[in-house]
Scaffold this active site. Structure first.
Site, PDB file in Angstrom:
ATOM      1  N   ARG A 118     -10.082   8.636  24.366  1.00 41.78           N
ATOM      2  CA  ARG A 118      -8.656   8.822  24.669  1.00 41.78           C
ATOM      3  C   ARG A 118      -8.163  10.241  24.389  1.00 41.78           C
ATOM      4  NH1 ARG A 118      -8.440   3.642  22.243  1.00 41.78           N
ATOM      5  NH2 ARG A 118      -8.433   1.979  23.839  1.00 41.78           N
ATOM      6  N   LYS A 140      -4.412  21.561  34.646  1.00 42.54           N
ATOM      7  CA  LYS A 140      -4.744  20.607  35.720  1.00 42.54           C
ATOM      8  C   LYS A 140      -6.242  20.324  35.637  1.00 42.54           C
ATOM      9  CE  LYS A 140      -1.202  21.083  39.294  1.00 42.54           C
ATOM     10  NZ  LYS A 140      -0.957  21.438  40.744  1.00 42.54           N
ATOM     11  N   GLU A 182      -6.793  33.424  45.426  1.00 41.81           N
ATOM     12  CA  GLU A 182      -5.805  32.944  44.448  1.00 41.81           C
ATOM     13  C   GLU A 182      -5.090  34.131  43.790  1.00 41.81           C
ATOM     14  OE1 GLU A 182      -5.173  29.747  44.358  1.00 41.81           O
ATOM     15  OE2 GLU A 182      -7.004  28.517  44.318  1.00 41.81           O
ATOM     16  N   LYS A 224       0.624  32.938  36.088  1.00 39.13           N
ATOM     17  CA  LYS A 224       0.445  31.489  35.982  1.00 39.13           C
ATOM     18  C   LYS A 224       0.975  30.963  34.653  1.00 39.13           C
ATOM     19  CE  LYS A 224      -2.445  27.580  36.899  1.00 39.13           C
ATOM     20  NZ  LYS A 224      -3.671  27.034  37.548  1.00 39.13           N
ATOM     21  N   GLU A 234       4.542  20.136  36.994  1.00 38.96           N
ATOM     22  CA  GLU A 234       4.852  20.300  38.426  1.00 38.96           C
ATOM     23  C   GLU A 234       5.993  19.373  38.866  1.00 38.96           C
ATOM     24  OE1 GLU A 234       1.411  20.820  41.060  1.00 38.96           O
ATOM     25  OE2 GLU A 234       2.627  19.992  42.685  1.00 38.96           O
ATOM     26  N   ARG A 238       6.404  24.713  39.463  1.00 41.03           N
ATOM     27  CA  ARG A 238       4.951  24.912  39.473  1.00 41.03           C
ATOM     28  C   ARG A 238       4.342  24.711  40.856  1.00 41.03           C
ATOM     29  NH1 ARG A 238       0.269  22.956  35.150  1.00 41.03           N
ATOM     30  NH2 ARG A 238      -1.475  23.798  36.383  1.00 41.03           N
ATOM     31  N   ASN A 242       0.873  26.212  44.627  1.00 43.34           N
ATOM     32  CA  ASN A 242       0.159  25.445  45.647  1.00 43.34           C
ATOM     33  C   ASN A 242       0.265  26.076  47.029  1.00 43.34           C
ATOM     34  OD1 ASN A 242      -0.371  22.096  46.502  1.00 43.34           O
ATOM     35  ND2 ASN A 242      -1.224  23.002  44.681  1.00 43.34           N
ATOM     36  N   HIS A 245      -2.226  25.417  49.881  1.00 45.19           N
ATOM     37  CA  HIS A 245      -3.116  24.334  49.460  1.00 45.19           C
ATOM     38  C   HIS A 245      -2.943  23.050  50.258  1.00 45.19           C
ATOM     39  CE1 HIS A 245      -3.948  27.054  46.193  1.00 45.19           C
ATOM     40  NE2 HIS A 245      -4.808  26.197  45.646  1.00 45.19           N
ATOM     41  N   HIS A 249      -6.415  22.121  51.327  1.00 42.68           N
ATOM     42  CA  HIS A 249      -7.094  20.895  50.872  1.00 42.68           C
ATOM     43  C   HIS A 249      -7.478  20.023  52.066  1.00 42.68           C
ATOM     44  CE1 HIS A 249      -5.438  20.953  46.455  1.00 42.68           C
ATOM     45  NE2 HIS A 249      -6.438  21.799  46.637  1.00 42.68           N
ATOM     46  N   HIS A 262     -13.254  26.508  47.996  1.00 46.96           N
ATOM     47  CA  HIS A 262     -11.827  26.281  47.762  1.00 46.96           C
ATOM     48  C   HIS A 262     -11.002  27.523  48.098  1.00 46.96           C
ATOM     49  CE1 HIS A 262      -8.114  24.873  46.031  1.00 46.96           C
ATOM     50  NE2 HIS A 262      -8.048  25.937  45.270  1.00 46.96           N
TER      51      HIS A 262
END
Ligand code: NAD
Ligand SMILES: O=C(O)C(=O)C[C@@H](O)[C@H](O)[C@H](O)COP(=O)(O)O
Ligand code: ZN
Length: 365
Positions: A118, A140, A182, A224, A234, A238, A242, A245, A249, A262
């Protein structure tokens, strides 16, 4: 050596940026609470850097897991190997997971740390330009699903990020270019003056000039860290990180994970976001072309895949994590250096963007 900070109250952490940090325990020991350490890396990075990091951590009880390499392995089956390693070595809740590799290793090791018993501590040691300027910062973590990129994961912050810029000396040029996508993104979304700096230094960056790279890494991480410090999970701001993206993606998922890197997919997706921002009248064709030239000079593909139809894009974009109430939301440029996430755009403009002739656009640059 520079130190930046991600400011998240009692979960704040440092970002160390410098040369040959992998040899030096002082950047790790203050962030390792117990005695056990599990280094998670992959088959490419292990022969390059695992023994160096293990030697630096000789005061600790260090074990390691070496994963298969590639975006195609960012999945449940590979994630299980990390849990297998932790349990086989009898690692307790006091262990610290160290992610040694690029963004794929970092996202999986961070997600494993979020889940194991956990939640155990973890440290990011990014070894690609993309992971040094982006994935190692901000918490993330996760894996890909066959139906969508990064669709399973957790927000889980590291205890520290240790960026050894000398590790970029072994990085293949294609991977370096992927990371530059990026970097250029930060100039487009929140740091317009950075674009001019990048135009003046892109050749040095592609030549792996350590001074130029350190400056670009620091400026990217600072951007960042500012955004994550304001909006960790986000809920709003935030999402500007993206940019490119939603389209990108879709490209990665459609083409098969790992076919387009990527960063390559993000570059092509950024071109599509630039074109849509132009069609909305928010930026000029000259501003779009300026960014396209910079992406091309960085060694990136600026023409999206020609085998994808608008319907292909729309099918994958419908699965994006920014979707709200069934509505696709996109990160677009109100002006250069100023991004916004919105679902409020005419769908004919989105469809025209998806159907645009990007090969012709590239040829007229
Ligand atoms: N969590 C985030 O905020 C975030 C941000 C950006 C990207 N990502 C994720 O990161 C991934 C892309 O990361 P990436 O571009 O680092 O790809 P990657 O992790 O696949 O690494 C690229 C390649 O370089 C190799 N490599 C790594 N370091 C090396 C070195 N120093 N020398 C030689 N080879 C080296 C790797 O083994 C791999 O083959 C994607 O899955 C993307 O979704 C996450
Ligand atoms: O950190 C963020 O937030 C980003 O959006 C950074 C992106 O470059 C990165 O690829 C991130 O993994 C994409 O976020 P996702 O939520 O769309 O998976
Ligand atoms: Zn990204």
């Amino acid at each position: 050596m520079q130190t930046l900070h991600v400011n998240l109250g009692d979960r704040s952490y440092p970002i160390y940026i410098g040369d040959a940090l992998l040899d030096r325990a002082e950047f790790f020991a203050p962030h390792i609470a117990g005695r056990q350490v599990m280094i998670v890396t992959n088959e490419t990075v292990a022969p390059l850097y695992l023994s160096k990091l293990t030697a630096a951590l000789s005061a600790f009880d260090v074990a390691s897991v070496v994963l298969p390499d590639g975006e195609a392995f960012k999945n449940w089956e590979t994630l299980q190997l990390i849990f297998d390693g932790l349990l086989s070595a009898r690692h307790e809740r006091g262990t610290t997971v160290i992610a040694l590799g690029g963004g794929v290793v970092g996202d999986m090791a961070g997600f494993a740390a979020a889940c194991y018993q956990r939640g155990v501590d973890f440290i990011q040691v990014p070894t690609t330009l993309l992971s040094q300027v982006d994935s190692s910062v901000g918490g993330k973590t996760g894996i890909n699903h066959p139906l969508g990129k990064n669709m399973v994961g957790a927000f889980y912050q590291p205890k520290a990020v240790v960026i050894d810029t000398s590790s970029l000396l072994t990085l293949p040029p294609r991977e370096l270019s992927a990371g530059l996508a990026e970097v250029i993104k930060y100039g487009l979304i929140c740091d317009e003056p950075f674009l001019a700096w990048l135009e003046a230094h892109i050749d040095a960056l592609c030549a792996v000039d350590q001074v130029a790279l350190s400056a670009a890494i620091e400026r990217s991480c600072a951007a960042k860290a500012r955004v994550v410090g304001v909006d960790e999970r986000e809920s709003g701001l935030r999402a500007i990180l993206n940019l490119g993206h939603t389209f990108g993606h879709a490209i990665e998922t459609h083409q098969g994970y790992g076919v387009w890197l990527h960063g390559e997919a993000v570059a092509a997706g950024t071109v599509m976001a630039l074109e849509m921002s132009r069609r909305l009248g928010w930026i000029t064709a000259e501003e779009r072309d300026r960014a396209m030239r910079l992406l091309r000079r960085a060694g990136l593909r600026i023409v999206p895949p020609t085998d994808m139809t608008p319907d292909d894009f729309l099918r994958y974009m419908a699965v994006d994590k920014k979707v709200q109430g069934g509505r696709v939301r996109l990160v677009l440029l109100r002006q250069m250096g100023d991004a916004v996430v919105t679902g409020d755009f005419p769908h004919e403009i989105l469809n025209a963007t998806l159907a645009a002739d990007y090969q012709a656009l590239a040829e007229q640059l």
